[in-house]
Design a protein around this motif. Structure first.
Motif, PDB file in Angstrom:
ATOM      1  N   ARG A  73     120.166 -12.680  77.788  1.00  0.00           N
ATOM      2  CA  ARG A  73     119.481 -13.443  78.838  1.00  0.00           C
ATOM      3  C   ARG A  73     118.513 -14.435  78.198  1.00  0.00           C
ATOM      4  O   ARG A  73     117.764 -14.097  77.285  1.00  0.00           O
ATOM      5  CB  ARG A  73     118.724 -12.494  79.757  1.00  0.00           C
ATOM      6  CG  ARG A  73     117.912 -13.186  80.841  1.00  0.00           C
ATOM      7  CD  ARG A  73     117.406 -12.166  81.853  1.00  0.00           C
ATOM      8  NE  ARG A  73     116.731 -11.049  81.208  1.00  0.00           N
ATOM      9  CZ  ARG A  73     115.427 -11.033  80.923  1.00  0.00           C
ATOM     10  NH1 ARG A  73     114.660 -12.073  81.238  1.00  0.00           N
ATOM     11  NH2 ARG A  73     114.879  -9.978  80.343  1.00  0.00           N
ATOM     12  N   ILE A  74     118.531 -15.666  78.693  1.00  0.00           N
ATOM     13  CA  ILE A  74     117.585 -16.676  78.231  1.00  0.00           C
ATOM     14  C   ILE A  74     116.844 -17.235  79.441  1.00  0.00           C
ATOM     15  O   ILE A  74     117.330 -17.181  80.572  1.00  0.00           O
ATOM     16  CB  ILE A  74     118.281 -17.827  77.460  1.00  0.00           C
ATOM     17  CG1 ILE A  74     119.139 -18.667  78.413  1.00  0.00           C
ATOM     18  CG2 ILE A  74     119.075 -17.291  76.297  1.00  0.00           C
ATOM     19  CD1 ILE A  74     119.679 -19.936  77.768  1.00  0.00           C
ATOM     20  N   ARG A  75     115.675 -17.774  79.169  1.00  0.00           N
ATOM     21  CA  ARG A  75     114.854 -18.398  80.213  1.00  0.00           C
ATOM     22  C   ARG A  75     114.548 -19.822  79.788  1.00  0.00           C
ATOM     23  O   ARG A  75     113.988 -20.052  78.717  1.00  0.00           O
ATOM     24  CB  ARG A  75     113.562 -17.617  80.418  1.00  0.00           C
ATOM     25  CG  ARG A  75     112.713 -18.123  81.579  1.00  0.00           C
ATOM     26  CD  ARG A  75     111.509 -17.237  81.779  1.00  0.00           C
ATOM     27  NE  ARG A  75     110.607 -17.317  80.636  1.00  0.00           N
ATOM     28  CZ  ARG A  75     109.604 -16.468  80.423  1.00  0.00           C
ATOM     29  NH1 ARG A  75     109.418 -15.461  81.252  1.00  0.00           N
ATOM     30  NH2 ARG A  75     108.807 -16.611  79.385  1.00  0.00           N
ATOM     31  N   VAL A  76     114.928 -20.748  80.631  1.00  0.00           N
ATOM     32  CA  VAL A  76     114.724 -22.167  80.362  1.00  0.00           C
ATOM     33  C   VAL A  76     113.605 -22.680  81.258  1.00  0.00           C
ATOM     34  O   VAL A  76     113.658 -22.518  82.489  1.00  0.00           O
ATOM     35  CB  VAL A  76     116.014 -22.968  80.614  1.00  0.00           C
ATOM     36  CG1 VAL A  76     115.771 -24.454  80.383  1.00  0.00           C
ATOM     37  CG2 VAL A  76     117.143 -22.462  79.720  1.00  0.00           C
ATOM     38  N   VAL A  77     112.597 -23.284  80.672  1.00  0.00           N
ATOM     39  CA  VAL A  77     111.485 -23.863  81.427  1.00  0.00           C
ATOM     40  C   VAL A  77     111.852 -25.297  81.795  1.00  0.00           C
ATOM     41  O   VAL A  77     112.120 -26.130  80.920  1.00  0.00           O
ATOM     42  CB  VAL A  77     110.189 -23.839  80.613  1.00  0.00           C
ATOM     43  CG1 VAL A  77     109.040 -24.430  81.430  1.00  0.00           C
ATOM     44  CG2 VAL A  77     109.854 -22.424  80.171  1.00  0.00           C
ATOM     45  N   VAL A  78     111.887 -25.600  83.095  1.00  0.00           N
ATOM     46  CA  VAL A  78     112.240 -26.934  83.581  1.00  0.00           C
ATOM     47  C   VAL A  78     110.990 -27.802  83.572  1.00  0.00           C
ATOM     48  O   VAL A  78     109.997 -27.485  84.240  1.00  0.00           O
ATOM     49  CB  VAL A  78     112.850 -26.871  84.988  1.00  0.00           C
ATOM     50  CG1 VAL A  78     113.310 -28.251  85.434  1.00  0.00           C
ATOM     51  CG2 VAL A  78     114.017 -25.888  85.020  1.00  0.00           C
ATOM     52  N   GLY A  79     111.036 -28.902  82.829  1.00  0.00           N
ATOM     53  CA  GLY A  79     109.842 -29.726  82.674  1.00  0.00           C
ATOM     54  C   GLY A  79     109.599 -30.706  83.798  1.00  0.00           C
ATOM     55  O   GLY A  79     108.447 -31.067  84.074  1.00  0.00           O
ATOM     56  N   ASP A  80     110.639 -31.170  84.471  1.00  0.00           N
ATOM     57  CA  ASP A  80     110.482 -32.180  85.517  1.00  0.00           C
ATOM     58  C   ASP A  80     111.110 -31.706  86.830  1.00  0.00           C
ATOM     59  O   ASP A  80     111.816 -32.452  87.506  1.00  0.00           O
ATOM     60  CB  ASP A  80     111.111 -33.501  85.081  1.00  0.00           C
ATOM     61  CG  ASP A  80     112.572 -33.329  84.647  1.00  0.00           C
ATOM     62  OD1 ASP A  80     113.015 -32.174  84.524  1.00  0.00           O
ATOM     63  OD2 ASP A  80     113.254 -34.338  84.443  1.00  0.00           O
ATOM     64  N   ALA A  81     110.831 -30.451  87.190  1.00  0.00           N
ATOM     65  CA  ALA A  81     111.409 -29.887  88.415  1.00  0.00           C
ATOM     66  C   ALA A  81     110.862 -30.587  89.647  1.00  0.00           C
ATOM     67  O   ALA A  81     109.721 -31.084  89.659  1.00  0.00           O
ATOM     68  CB  ALA A  81     111.108 -28.400  88.484  1.00  0.00           C
ATOM     69  N   ASP A  82     111.680 -30.669  90.697  1.00  0.00           N
ATOM     70  CA  ASP A  82     111.249 -31.215  91.973  1.00  0.00           C
ATOM     71  C   ASP A  82     111.670 -30.260  93.089  1.00  0.00           C
ATOM     72  O   ASP A  82     112.195 -29.167  92.841  1.00  0.00           O
ATOM     73  CB  ASP A  82     111.811 -32.618  92.193  1.00  0.00           C
ATOM     74  CG  ASP A  82     113.340 -32.645  92.079  1.00  0.00           C
ATOM     75  OD1 ASP A  82     113.978 -31.594  92.281  1.00  0.00           O
ATOM     76  OD2 ASP A  82     113.891 -33.729  91.785  1.00  0.00           O
ATOM     77  N   ALA A  83     111.442 -30.692  94.322  1.00  0.00           N
ATOM     78  CA  ALA A  83     111.718 -29.828  95.464  1.00  0.00           C
ATOM     79  C   ALA A  83     113.201 -29.562  95.665  1.00  0.00           C
ATOM     80  O   ALA A  83     113.582 -28.663  96.423  1.00  0.00           O
ATOM     81  CB  ALA A  83     111.132 -30.445  96.730  1.00  0.00           C
ATOM     82  N   ALA A  84     114.070 -30.320  94.999  1.00  0.00           N
ATOM     83  CA  ALA A  84     115.515 -30.113  95.167  1.00  0.00           C
ATOM     84  C   ALA A  84     115.995 -28.833  94.497  1.00  0.00           C
ATOM     85  O   ALA A  84     117.067 -28.326  94.830  1.00  0.00           O
ATOM     86  CB  ALA A  84     116.276 -31.311  94.606  1.00  0.00           C
ATOM     87  N   LEU A  85     115.223 -28.298  93.549  1.00  0.00           N
ATOM     88  CA  LEU A  85     115.583 -27.047  92.899  1.00  0.00           C
ATOM     89  C   LEU A  85     115.021 -25.892  93.711  1.00  0.00           C
ATOM     90  O   LEU A  85     113.807 -25.694  93.766  1.00  0.00           O
ATOM     91  CB  LEU A  85     115.037 -27.014  91.466  1.00  0.00           C
ATOM     92  CG  LEU A  85     115.665 -28.009  90.487  1.00  0.00           C
ATOM     93  CD1 LEU A  85     115.006 -27.890  89.123  1.00  0.00           C
ATOM     94  CD2 LEU A  85     117.171 -27.785  90.378  1.00  0.00           C
ATOM     95  N   SER A  86     115.898 -25.159  94.344  1.00  0.00           N
ATOM     96  CA  SER A  86     115.496 -24.058  95.214  1.00  0.00           C
ATOM     97  C   SER A  86     115.752 -22.714  94.540  1.00  0.00           C
ATOM     98  O   SER A  86     116.564 -22.605  93.609  1.00  0.00           O
ATOM     99  CB  SER A  86     116.258 -24.119  96.546  1.00  0.00           C
ATOM    100  OG  SER A  86     116.053 -25.358  97.186  1.00  0.00           O
ATOM    101  N   GLN A  87     115.065 -21.710  95.030  1.00  0.00           N
ATOM    102  CA  GLN A  87     115.201 -20.365  94.489  1.00  0.00           C
ATOM    103  C   GLN A  87     116.657 -19.894  94.548  1.00  0.00           C
ATOM    104  O   GLN A  87     117.313 -19.957  95.578  1.00  0.00           O
ATOM    105  CB  GLN A  87     114.316 -19.398  95.284  1.00  0.00           C
ATOM    106  CG  GLN A  87     114.457 -17.952  94.897  1.00  0.00           C
ATOM    107  CD  GLN A  87     113.812 -17.656  93.554  1.00  0.00           C
ATOM    108  OE1 GLN A  87     113.035 -18.441  93.063  1.00  0.00           O
ATOM    109  NE2 GLN A  87     114.159 -16.537  92.968  1.00  0.00           N
TER     110      GLN A  87
END
Length: 326
Positions: free
Chosen positions: A302-316
């Protein structure tokens, strides 16, 4: 016999073709450094730290909130009364503690000394009357009852003089160290009660700890709420992560700090920048929600990627594709 052999052969050929396609797909993905995962956004369950009647609810499900924004308020009147009572108790103990530390006033000591002198004069007078009665009784000049009354008056005067002397001594010496220490402890406890009452009054307003979106609301105005009962569920705007799984053959490509690009099926033309922030040291079976049936039994990390420029389009929970940055 020949009638069912043709459909069976066709099904077998389709299965082989499908398996070959999946194999080629995953092989190509492995060659290009492509992973599949899901958006993972932290959620916070918010609750009041004190109990009370809910006076107002200021947000609803779907509302965007900012750090420090008030979400709901409790009725503060009972909490204000508790604070006023704690302040009054603190004031009384503060005055008493100051008296103990400064010692008794000179005026009080002078009054005690005057009372002792008056008691001493009363002793002299009562002693004189008792001796006079004692001389008169044998000669018949006084009765036995008057003698007993004089003795009782003398004894009372002696007791009052001793009490006045002890009072004067206590005022001159002042309070014992143990009494001062007890007063200090009582004052400290009173101040702690004031701090607790102030904090309870502050906690009557439920604030958002960070920016986010209200996912769920579980309270209504006018209802009684207990401390710790969930009131809202908040989806945080930051950080936004992607949870993905990498096979051992690609593990070296996705080490910590590796830059990647992220895209979703709904917006394949939109690419987000990300960095691998964590790689699990323990292998596990691929989650059923992530890969094809053929790969669910494969061991992955398992890896975890930190999104640097996330916006509201990325939902849970949104499925996304993770590719190595070119």
């Amino acid at each position: 016999m020949k009638k069912w052999m043709a459909p069976a052969a066709a099904l077998l050929a389709a299965a082989l073709a499908g398996g070959y396609y999946l194999y080629q797909r995953e092989a190509e993905a492995a060659r290009q450094g492509t992973l599949y995962g899901n958006v993972d956004i932290r959620e916070v369950v918010l609750a009041f730290r004190v109990s009370g009647r809910l006076a107002s609810v200021l947000v609803d499900e779907g509302d965007s909130v900012q750090p420090g924004q008030i979400l709901a308020r409790l009725d503060v009147e009972p909490l204000k009364n508790s604070l006023n009572a704690a302040l009054a108790n603190e004031a009384a103990l503060t005055a008493r503690n100051a008296l103990m530390r400064k010692g008794n006033r000179g005026e009080d000591i002078a009054q005690a000394r005057a009372r002792l002198e008056a008691a001493q004069a009363a002793v002299i007078q009562s002693e004189s009357e008792y001796r006079r009665q004692l001389d008169l009784v044998p000669a018949g000049g006084s009765s036995r009852q008057l003698l007993e009354a004089a003795r009782s008056q003398r004894d009372q005067s002696l007791a009052q003089r001793d009490a006045a002397a002890q009072q004067l001594k206590a005022l001159v010496v002042g309070f014992r160290p143990e009494e001062v220490a007890e007063s200090d402890a009582q004052l400290k406890q009173a101040r702690a009660s004031v701090a607790s009452a102030r904090l309870a009054l502050k906690d009557a307003s439920l604030q958002s700890p960070s920016a986010g979106i209200i996912l769920a609301r579980a309270v209504e105005a006018g209802s009684m709420v207990q401390a710790g009962t969930p009131a809202f569920t908040l989806s945080l705007r930051q950080p936004v992560w992607v949870r993905a799984y990498v096979g051992e053959s690609q593990l070296g490509k996705f080490s910590t700090g590796t830059e990647v690009r992220i895209s979703s099926d709904g917006r394949p033309d939109k690419t987000y920048r990300g960095v691998v922030g964590f790689v699990s040291p323990t292998a596990e079976f691929t989650p059923k929600s992530v890969e094809t049936p053929d790969l669910r039994t494969a061991l992955v990390y398992r890896i975890r990627v930190v999104v640097g420029d996330a916006d509201a389009a990325l939902s849970q929970g949104m499925p996304v594709t993770v590719r190595l940055a070119q």
